[in-house]
Design a protein around this motif. Structure first.
Motif, PDB file in Angstrom:
ATOM      1  N   THR A  49      -9.178   4.463 -33.672  1.00  0.00           N
ATOM      2  CA  THR A  49      -8.083   3.531 -33.440  1.00  0.00           C
ATOM      3  C   THR A  49      -7.063   3.671 -34.560  1.00  0.00           C
ATOM      4  O   THR A  49      -7.433   3.913 -35.706  1.00  0.00           O
ATOM      5  N   VAL A  50      -5.803   3.480 -34.226  1.00  0.00           N
ATOM      6  CA  VAL A  50      -4.761   3.481 -35.250  1.00  0.00           C
ATOM      7  C   VAL A  50      -3.836   2.300 -35.009  1.00  0.00           C
ATOM      8  O   VAL A  50      -3.531   1.950 -33.868  1.00  0.00           O
ATOM      9  N   THR A  52      -0.059   0.867 -36.049  1.00  0.00           N
ATOM     10  CA  THR A  52       1.226   1.267 -36.619  1.00  0.00           C
ATOM     11  C   THR A  52       2.257   0.180 -36.368  1.00  0.00           C
ATOM     12  O   THR A  52       1.996  -0.803 -35.654  1.00  0.00           O
ATOM     13  N   GLU A  59       4.938   6.858 -32.154  1.00  0.00           N
ATOM     14  CA  GLU A  59       4.214   6.577 -30.915  1.00  0.00           C
ATOM     15  C   GLU A  59       4.138   7.820 -30.024  1.00  0.00           C
ATOM     16  O   GLU A  59       3.079   8.150 -29.481  1.00  0.00           O
ATOM     17  N   ILE A  62       1.752  10.415 -31.584  1.00  0.00           N
ATOM     18  CA  ILE A  62       0.354  10.038 -31.384  1.00  0.00           C
ATOM     19  C   ILE A  62      -0.085  10.386 -29.973  1.00  0.00           C
ATOM     20  O   ILE A  62      -1.178  10.917 -29.745  1.00  0.00           O
ATOM     21  N   HIS A  71      -4.239   3.389 -29.590  1.00  0.00           N
ATOM     22  CA  HIS A  71      -3.083   3.099 -30.437  1.00  0.00           C
ATOM     23  C   HIS A  71      -2.653   1.659 -30.217  1.00  0.00           C
ATOM     24  O   HIS A  71      -2.369   1.246 -29.097  1.00  0.00           O
ATOM     25  N   LYS A 141      -0.523  -2.930 -26.182  1.00  0.00           N
ATOM     26  CA  LYS A 141      -0.494  -2.444 -27.557  1.00  0.00           C
ATOM     27  C   LYS A 141      -0.549  -3.564 -28.599  1.00  0.00           C
ATOM     28  O   LYS A 141      -0.693  -3.287 -29.791  1.00  0.00           O
TER      29      LYS A 141
END
Length: 213
Positions: A49-50, A52, A59, A62, A71, A141
């Protein structure tokens, strides 16, 4: 040049600096290079998982390089942008702010979220607001129910990264030459590694004592 840190969490829930990178420009191809190189440094092990901010170039990068990864957007950045775009409606003591934060922080299921969101639109006549429509379309998101079952190490914001950036500023004086920057950055990494080693030894000692009791 922009300098970014890739920060994670260790088994003690302490921040770990995995990498730092200098970029000439924050474009899609630059971020793609960063993520490819990071995966190489991690022996081809990709993150699960990231988190940002809402940088569009990041985006897209990724999606191109780490498409299988989850994400998510930093909740703090989402709330800040809502404040900027909704103006007086999102005022300090407004009821809308209370209701919006409740939806962001307290809705546990997708059905609860959808019902509360529709109620908010009706109550504040936001059905045709372009920003509210946009943020709803990207709810997967940032909305809490969409984090269910996704490992995030208890993180919903990029606060750990921001804290690491602040820590770096205590090591690197403003206006430093590049060689000083590199030297001090390496000192920061050394100090963080020493702290992590200390925590590992302390945990091992605690388990050893517990097993012998």
């Amino acid at each position: 040049m922009p300098f970014g840190l890739i920060v994670g969490v260790n088994s003690h829930f302490h921040s770990v600096i995995f990498a730092g990178v200098l970029l000439r420009e924050e474009k899609v191809e630059n971020f793609e290079w960063v993520f490819r190189e990071f995966v190489k440094l991690m022996n081809s092990k990709k993150p699960v998982t990231v988190l940002t901010d809402q940088c569009r170039a990041m985006e897209v990068a990724i999606g191109n390089v780490l498409s299988a990864m989850k994400h998510r957007w930093c909740k703090w950045h989402v709330l800040r942008k809502a404040k900027e775009r909704l103006g007086a409606l999102y005022g300090k003591n407004s009821q809308f702010k209370v209701d919006f934060h409740r939806i962001v922080n307290q809705m546990l299921t997708k059905d609860e979220f959808e019902a509360a969101w529709m109620q908010m639109l009706s109550m504040y006549a936001l059905e045709k607001n372009p920003y509210v429509y946009q943020i709803y379309e990207t709810r997967d998101k940032w909305a809490k129910p969409f984090f269910s079952g996704i490992f995030c190490a208890r993180m919903t914001s990029t606060q750990r990264s921001e804290s690491a950036n602040h820590m770096l500023k205590t090591y690197v004086p403003p206006g430093s030459a590049m060689h000083v920057f590199v030297k001090q950055f390496n000192k920061l990494l050394y100090d963080r590694d020493a702290e992590e080693s200390f925590q590992e030894k302390r945990t091992h000692l605690w388990f050893t004592k517990s097993a012998n009791q």
